[in-house]
Design a protein around this motif. Structure first.
Motif, PDB file in Angstrom:
ATOM      1  N   ASP A 139       0.829  -1.211   0.000  1.00 10.84           N
ATOM      2  CA  ASP A 139       0.000   0.000   0.000  1.00 10.84           C
ATOM      3  C   ASP A 139       0.862   1.259   0.000  1.00 10.84           C
ATOM      4  OD1 ASP A 139      -2.220  -1.625   0.012  1.00 10.84           O
ATOM      5  OD2 ASP A 139      -2.597  -1.408   2.166  1.00 10.84           O
ATOM      6  N   CYS A 140       1.980   1.235   0.747  1.00 13.35           N
ATOM      7  CA  CYS A 140       2.895   2.381   0.771  1.00 13.35           C
ATOM      8  C   CYS A 140       3.485   2.637  -0.609  1.00 13.35           C
ATOM      9  CB  CYS A 140       4.034   2.119   1.757  1.00 13.35           C
ATOM     10  SG  CYS A 140       3.744   2.704   3.419  1.00 13.35           S
ATOM     11  N   VAL A 141       3.904   1.553  -1.257  1.00  8.47           N
ATOM     12  CA  VAL A 141       4.512   1.688  -2.585  1.00  8.47           C
ATOM     13  C   VAL A 141       3.501   2.249  -3.571  1.00  8.47           C
ATOM     14  CG1 VAL A 141       5.526   0.436  -4.522  1.00  8.47           C
ATOM     15  CG2 VAL A 141       6.190  -0.152  -2.182  1.00  8.47           C
ATOM     16  N   GLU A 142       2.295   1.687  -3.554  1.00  4.77           N
ATOM     17  CA  GLU A 142       1.269   2.107  -4.512  1.00  4.77           C
ATOM     18  C   GLU A 142       0.794   3.540  -4.256  1.00  4.77           C
ATOM     19  OE1 GLU A 142       0.786   0.513  -7.049  1.00  4.77           O
ATOM     20  OE2 GLU A 142       1.271  -1.576  -6.651  1.00  4.77           O
ATOM     21  N   ALA A 143       0.824   3.970  -3.007  1.00  2.00           N
ATOM     22  CA  ALA A 143       0.335   5.303  -2.664  1.00  2.00           C
ATOM     23  C   ALA A 143       1.374   6.393  -2.903  1.00  2.00           C
ATOM     24  CB  ALA A 143      -0.114   5.344  -1.206  1.00  2.00           C
ATOM     25  N   ILE A 159       5.757  -4.691  -7.845  1.00  2.00           N
ATOM     26  CA  ILE A 159       6.170  -3.474  -7.138  1.00  2.00           C
ATOM     27  C   ILE A 159       7.682  -3.260  -7.169  1.00  2.00           C
ATOM     28  CG2 ILE A 159       4.174  -3.661  -5.593  1.00  2.00           C
ATOM     29  CD1 ILE A 159       6.205  -4.231  -3.342  1.00  2.00           C
ATOM     30  N   ALA A 160       8.455  -4.315  -7.483  1.00  5.11           N
ATOM     31  CA  ALA A 160       9.913  -4.192  -7.449  1.00  5.11           C
ATOM     32  C   ALA A 160      10.417  -3.074  -8.343  1.00  5.11           C
ATOM     33  CB  ALA A 160      10.558  -5.519  -7.847  1.00  5.11           C
ATOM     34  N   LYS A 161       9.779  -2.882  -9.480  1.00  2.00           N
ATOM     35  CA  LYS A 161      10.225  -1.847 -10.421  1.00  2.00           C
ATOM     36  C   LYS A 161       9.885  -0.433  -9.950  1.00  2.00           C
ATOM     37  CE  LYS A 161      10.278  -4.830 -14.486  1.00  2.00           C
ATOM     38  NZ  LYS A 161      11.758  -4.877 -14.486  1.00  2.00           N
ATOM     39  N   LYS A 162       9.170  -0.324  -8.835  1.00  2.00           N
ATOM     40  CA  LYS A 162       8.858   0.979  -8.254  1.00  2.00           C
ATOM     41  C   LYS A 162       9.651   1.232  -6.975  1.00  2.00           C
ATOM     42  CE  LYS A 162       4.008   0.574  -9.757  1.00  2.00           C
ATOM     43  NZ  LYS A 162       2.595   0.572  -9.284  1.00  2.00           N
TER      44      LYS A 162
END
Length: 254
Positions: free
Chosen positions: A105-109, A135-138
């Motif tokens: 959620d932290c990564v996506e937000a 999410i690794a690419k972010k």
């Protein structure tokens, strides 16, 4: 200064260097701590240490996520005395039972790439990649893991020995480590024992810690004194422990 958003994954409460690392991170003007997750053994015990540190030092807005549940580490829970009377339910901030989802959620937000600082065995991060590999690419990954050409001699401060050893944060969950190191992150930095096993505070710098009135520093020293009797190298009156994990925090912005 634009702060770098970071998540810290830690097995705080085993080796004292995680406690130093969390305090250092909270004092870094370059970093914006979005979440702390607990890894390895009794994640609830580790969360109590984090919660008490955050609350006492005025950072209770930082949420805490519980990592993958594992059996208690028992003898490695060397700071339990410090949180005997602390209840995790009293923490004013948020506690997430599913720490992995909290990281996702932290990564996506985040409107910009997030930096994940891993100073623990990689069980949580391996499970995170199983659940949400995209999410690794972010994410910029920074870790304290490994030993390549040098290792530490555990009974002598500042002593480095030629040759690699099975470093704890890797060997504790080898399959997770293989997954993490074979993943294409946005970027990846690692400090192995080669570059962090001789980092220590002594002399004037350590004396300033002992004399400090800063509640954060006083908590670190208090925990260090609780931890130190079970470590032959430590001497809380003269020098810090080896600050392996602090180097990983430094790499998050250096």
């Amino acid at each position: 200064m634009k702060k770098i958003p970071v998540v810290l994954d830690t097995d705080i409460g085993g080796d004292i260097d995680d406690t130093w690392a969390l305090a250092y991170l909270l004092r870094c003007p370059e970093l914006d701590l979005k979440l702390v997750t607990t890894a390895t053994g009794d994640c609830h015990y580790r969360a109590k240490i984090i919660a008490k540190m955050l609350e006492t030092s005025g950072f209770s807005q930082v949420p805490i996520g519980l990592g993958v549940r594992q059996p208690s580490d028992g003898p490695r829970e060397r700071q339990a005395q410090w949180v005997l009377d602390y209840s995790l339910s009293s923490y004013p901030g948020k506690i997430y039972d599913d720490g992995l989802q909290a990281i996702i959620d932290c990564v996506e937000a985040s409107s910009e790439p997030l930096t994940l600082i891993s100073i623990a065995p990689l069980t949580n991060i391996g499970a995170l990649l199983e659940r949400a590999p995209q999410i690794a690419k972010k994410v910029n990954f920074v870790g304290m893991q490994g030993s390549f050409e040098w290792h530490h001699e555990t009974n002598l401060r500042y002593s480095m020995q030629k040759g690699a050893i099975p470093e704890f944060n890797v060997i504790r969950d080898l399959s997770a480590a293989k997954k993490v190191f074979s993943t294409e992150w946005l970027s990846m930095k690692v400090t192995p024992l080669d570059t962090c096993a001789f980092v220590c505070l002594d002399g004037k710098e350590y004396a300033e810690c002992l004399e400090s009135a800063d509640p954060m520093i006083r908590m670190v020293i208090e925990n260090y004194r609780i931890w130190s009797p079970k470590n032959a190298e430590s001497n809380p009156d003269l020098h810090s422990s080896v600050l392996y994990d602090v180097v990983a925090v430094y790499l998050a912005f250096s």
